[in-house]
Design a protein around this motif. Structure first.
Motif, PDB file in Angstrom:
ATOM      1  N   LEU A  30       9.503  -2.275   1.836  1.00 51.20           N
ATOM      2  CA  LEU A  30      10.140  -0.979   1.652  1.00 51.20           C
ATOM      3  C   LEU A  30      11.124  -1.134   0.510  1.00 51.20           C
ATOM      4  CD1 LEU A  30      10.651   1.948   2.863  1.00 51.20           C
ATOM      5  CD2 LEU A  30      12.612   0.892   4.012  1.00 51.20           C
ATOM      6  N   ALA A  31      10.984  -0.301  -0.516  1.00 52.83           N
ATOM      7  CA  ALA A  31      11.806  -0.458  -1.714  1.00 52.83           C
ATOM      8  C   ALA A  31      12.400   0.868  -2.149  1.00 52.83           C
ATOM      9  CB  ALA A  31      10.973  -1.050  -2.856  1.00 52.83           C
ATOM     10  N   ALA A  32      13.545   0.777  -2.824  1.00 49.49           N
ATOM     11  CA  ALA A  32      14.132   1.937  -3.484  1.00 49.49           C
ATOM     12  C   ALA A  32      13.368   2.193  -4.777  1.00 49.49           C
ATOM     13  CB  ALA A  32      15.606   1.679  -3.765  1.00 49.49           C
ATOM     14  N   HIS A  33      13.605   3.332  -5.381  1.00 51.22           N
ATOM     15  CA  HIS A  33      12.853   3.686  -6.589  1.00 51.22           C
ATOM     16  C   HIS A  33      13.254   2.854  -7.799  1.00 51.22           C
ATOM     17  CE1 HIS A  33      10.279   7.128  -5.448  1.00 51.22           C
ATOM     18  NE2 HIS A  33      11.159   7.257  -4.464  1.00 51.22           N
ATOM     19  N   ASP A  34      14.335   2.083  -7.709  1.00 49.91           N
ATOM     20  CA  ASP A  34      14.675   1.165  -8.788  1.00 49.91           C
ATOM     21  C   ASP A  34      14.095  -0.229  -8.564  1.00 49.91           C
ATOM     22  OD1 ASP A  34      16.224   0.161  -6.738  1.00 49.91           O
ATOM     23  OD2 ASP A  34      18.152   0.470  -7.716  1.00 49.91           O
ATOM     24  N   GLY A  35      13.310  -0.404  -7.491  1.00 43.80           N
ATOM     25  CA  GLY A  35      12.653  -1.671  -7.237  1.00 43.80           C
ATOM     26  C   GLY A  35      13.378  -2.601  -6.288  1.00 43.80           C
ATOM     27  N   ARG A  36      14.558  -2.222  -5.821  1.00 42.67           N
ATOM     28  CA  ARG A  36      15.273  -3.063  -4.863  1.00 42.67           C
ATOM     29  C   ARG A  36      14.520  -3.086  -3.538  1.00 42.67           C
ATOM     30  NH1 ARG A  36      19.555  -0.848  -3.039  1.00 42.67           N
ATOM     31  NH2 ARG A  36      19.216   1.172  -4.068  1.00 42.67           N
ATOM     32  N   ILE A  37      14.201  -4.273  -3.058  1.00 47.28           N
ATOM     33  CA  ILE A  37      13.504  -4.413  -1.776  1.00 47.28           C
ATOM     34  C   ILE A  37      14.532  -4.310  -0.658  1.00 47.28           C
ATOM     35  CG2 ILE A  37      12.155  -5.940  -0.306  1.00 47.28           C
ATOM     36  CD1 ILE A  37      10.815  -7.048  -2.789  1.00 47.28           C
ATOM     37  N   LEU A  38      14.312  -3.357   0.246  1.00 39.71           N
ATOM     38  CA  LEU A  38      15.253  -3.080   1.331  1.00 39.71           C
ATOM     39  C   LEU A  38      14.850  -3.775   2.632  1.00 39.71           C
ATOM     40  CD1 LEU A  38      15.584   0.751   0.649  1.00 39.71           C
ATOM     41  CD2 LEU A  38      17.004  -1.101  -0.259  1.00 39.71           C
ATOM     42  N   ALA A  39      13.555  -3.968   2.842  1.00 35.44           N
ATOM     43  CA  ALA A  39      13.081  -4.593   4.080  1.00 35.44           C
ATOM     44  C   ALA A  39      11.608  -4.939   3.906  1.00 35.44           C
ATOM     45  CB  ALA A  39      13.266  -3.657   5.277  1.00 35.44           C
ATOM     46  N   ARG A  40      11.125  -5.795   4.817  1.00 39.04           N
ATOM     47  CA  ARG A  40       9.740  -6.246   4.763  1.00 39.04           C
ATOM     48  C   ARG A  40       9.108  -6.182   6.142  1.00 39.04           C
ATOM     49  NH1 ARG A  40       9.183  -9.741  -0.040  1.00 39.04           N
ATOM     50  NH2 ARG A  40      11.257  -9.985  -0.982  1.00 39.04           N
ATOM     51  N   GLY A  41       7.789  -6.070   6.168  1.00 39.42           N
ATOM     52  CA  GLY A  41       7.039  -6.090   7.419  1.00 39.42           C
ATOM     53  C   GLY A  41       5.728  -6.823   7.230  1.00 39.42           C
ATOM     54  N   ARG A  42       5.112  -7.192   8.341  1.00 37.86           N
ATOM     55  CA  ARG A  42       3.882  -7.988   8.294  1.00 37.86           C
ATOM     56  C   ARG A  42       2.941  -7.537   9.414  1.00 37.86           C
ATOM     57  NH1 ARG A  42       2.652 -13.326   6.367  1.00 37.86           N
ATOM     58  NH2 ARG A  42       4.753 -13.398   5.508  1.00 37.86           N
ATOM     59  N   ALA A  43       1.641  -7.622   9.133  1.00 41.12           N
ATOM     60  CA  ALA A  43       0.632  -7.292  10.143  1.00 41.12           C
ATOM     61  C   ALA A  43      -0.610  -8.125   9.859  1.00 41.12           C
ATOM     62  CB  ALA A  43       0.334  -5.797  10.135  1.00 41.12           C
ATOM     63  N   GLY A  44      -1.734  -7.732  10.467  1.00 41.12           N
ATOM     64  CA  GLY A  44      -2.971  -8.507  10.382  1.00 41.12           C
ATOM     65  C   GLY A  44      -3.767  -8.219   9.123  1.00 41.12           C
ATOM     66  N   PRO A  45      -5.072  -8.552   9.110  1.00 45.37           N
ATOM     67  CA  PRO A  45      -5.894  -8.450   7.907  1.00 45.37           C
ATOM     68  C   PRO A  45      -5.968  -7.035   7.342  1.00 45.37           C
ATOM     69  CG  PRO A  45      -7.001  -9.742   9.595  1.00 45.37           C
ATOM     70  CD  PRO A  45      -5.815  -9.108  10.256  1.00 45.37           C
ATOM     71  N   ALA A  46      -6.145  -6.960   6.011  1.00 45.04           N
ATOM     72  CA  ALA A  46      -6.260  -5.652   5.354  1.00 45.04           C
ATOM     73  C   ALA A  46      -7.267  -5.724   4.220  1.00 45.04           C
ATOM     74  CB  ALA A  46      -4.897  -5.182   4.851  1.00 45.04           C
TER      75      ALA A  46
END
Length: 290
Positions: free
Chosen positions: A19-35
């Motif tokens: 999850l990022a702001a429009h200037d590219g700063r990453i605010l948080a991350r998540g993970r799941a299975g195959p895609a």
């Protein structure tokens, strides 16, 4: 500009979202299975939504935030799944969605805007090079016909070799014994597994090939030599005489790096970032015009 950006790195084994702001700063991350969109579009869509929601939750935001997010999706199988893309994107919960390949986001993460050759060596494989404004790619066509050096191909070949040892065509080694033991020494179980296996299922056996080769197992050595030769052939096709650097990406990258010939190993560089970093940069460029 309202809302947030979602950047996704969707591979054959794992899907990661930022999850990022429009200037590219990453605010948080998540993970799941195959895609992998070509292997199982439904599973890929579910994994993308799960990873995105995990990132949103990690940022302390309500789940319905996802409906206001624009998403840049770098997915395994994107090159093979052209016919399903429109319906697939329409099933996702984002305000806007753009699809590219997992190789393209990895290139952006590895090289930034610079020149060089990149090999992705994970469950699958792909090889790209950037030289000025030109980007070239080879491979990345999936397990059935390509994925040279990929973990799924290496794992599948290891199982095939184990069956040859079981039938007495080749002598047993540590690799064949370990693989057969994983199926209770029952070849029928192994065959049934292979008939239903997805690339990630085969890929989980690949590290055992490297371990057995390092321990001197002849069959593992043969499998690894073939895989390394395939990787070298793909890199050589994209390389040029004054090419500045070679970058390896993916879960098997550190294992392959030790086995490349010195002429390539001496040119290896650390990636500037990973595929998810590249997806964030492409999301900013795509949706924010920066």
């Amino acid at each position: 500009m309202g809302g947030y950006l979602i950047a996704v790195d969707g591979g054959g084994s794992t899907c990661r979202a930022a999850l990022a702001a429009h200037d590219g700063r990453i605010l948080a991350r998540g993970r799941a299975g195959p895609a992998n969109i070509a292997t199982d579009p439904g599973e890929a869509a579910a994994s993308i939504a799960e990873a995105a929601l995990a990132a949103i939750a990690d940022a302390g935001l309500p789940a319905d935030t996802i409906r206001d997010c624009a998403a840049l999706l770098g997915l395994a199988g994107a090159r093979q799944a052209a016919a399903t893309v429109r319906a697939f994107l329409g099933d996702l919960p984002f305000s806007r969605s753009e699809l590219t390949g997992d190789a393209e986001i990895a290139l952006e993460g590895a090289l930034g805007s610079g020149d060089g050759v990149m090999a992705i060596l994970g469950t699958g494989s792909a090889f790209l090079a950037r030289r000025g404004d030109e980007i070239r790619s080879v491979g990345g066509w999936g397990l059935q016909l390509a994925d040279q050096g990929g973990g799924a191909r290496l794992g599948r070949e290891a199982l095939r070799t184990a069956l040859l040892a079981r039938d007495g065509v080749r002598p047993h080694g540590s690799l064949s014994r370990a693989l057969l033991a994983a199926f209770d020494d029952d070849p029928a179980q192994m065959v049934a597994f292979a008939g239903a296996a997805r690339p990630a299922d085969f890929g989980r056996f690949a590290p055992q090939v490297f371990d057995a080769a390092d321990a001197g197992d002849p069959d593992a050595n043969g499998l690894l030599q073939t895989a390394v030769a395939d990787v070298c052939e793909m890199i050589a096709h994209l390389d040029w005489p004054d090419g500045p650097r070679i970058v390896l990406m993916g879960g098997l990258a550190p294992l392959y790096a030790r086995h490349l010939p010195p002429v390539l190993r001496d040119r290896l560089s650390e990636p500037l970032g990973d595929a998810l970093d590249g997806a964030v940069r492409l999301a900013v460029r795509t949706f924010s015009g920066r």
